[in-house]
Enzyme design. Sequence first.
Site, PDB file in Angstrom:
ATOM      1  NE  ARG A  66      96.943   7.600  -6.283  1.00 15.74           N
ATOM      2  CZ  ARG A  66      96.894   8.091  -5.056  1.00 15.74           C
ATOM      3  NH1 ARG A  66      95.746   8.177  -4.408  1.00 15.74           N
ATOM      4  NH2 ARG A  66      97.994   8.514  -4.462  1.00 15.74           N
ATOM      5  CD  GLU A  74     103.301   3.438  -4.118  1.00 12.33           C
ATOM      6  OE1 GLU A  74     103.163   2.618  -5.043  1.00 12.33           O
ATOM      7  OE2 GLU A  74     102.678   4.511  -4.067  1.00 12.33           O
ATOM      8  NE  ARG A 108      96.638   6.718 -11.483  1.00 11.28           N
ATOM      9  CZ  ARG A 108      97.519   6.575 -10.504  1.00 11.28           C
ATOM     10  NH1 ARG A 108      97.761   5.388  -9.993  1.00 11.28           N
ATOM     11  NH2 ARG A 108      98.156   7.627 -10.010  1.00 11.28           N
TER      12      ARG A 108
END
Length: 180
Positions: A66, A74, A108
Amino acid sequence: MSLIRYGTLRRRIHPATVPLAAVAFLLATCLPGPARGATEFHGRVVGIADGDTITVLHDGRAEKIRLYGIDAPEKGQAFGERAKQFTSGLAFGQTVSVRVRDHDRYRRTVGEVILPDGRSLNEELVRAGYAWWYRRYSRDRKLAHLEQEARDAHRGLWADPHPVPPWDFRRGGTLALTHS
């Protein structure tokens, strides 16, 4: 001496062992392990989930990254597909350096991705107008400056008169039409 019971088994331990065991437990659970402690690694980009999440091969396994300090639109949001394409165009198939900053609640790796030519992928997305500086999680003034430059030049998502930040979009805020 203290008495510890393990089911039907009883075992005596010396009182000095309890604080030592507590310290050992805290160190083992609080300190980062070898993979988490690594501050930088190199690997090939093998996947692009969206504008701010990529997959990099690290020690023979795929690791989700990330991008630190930014938030890209998005999927299904205005400019979401363009942000993904921009990220893919710069990074897919490239061997990059990942400067690890943290790990998020989804496990992540959160980091800055450095492209083979030395540019920061994180910064390039903001400069091109395909990501916001994520003020909530970053105090990076360079990202703030790059975002303001992109806004002033109406680059990328800043061409939209009312761009919706991804954090509002995820909460179901005002939905912008898709401009892919």
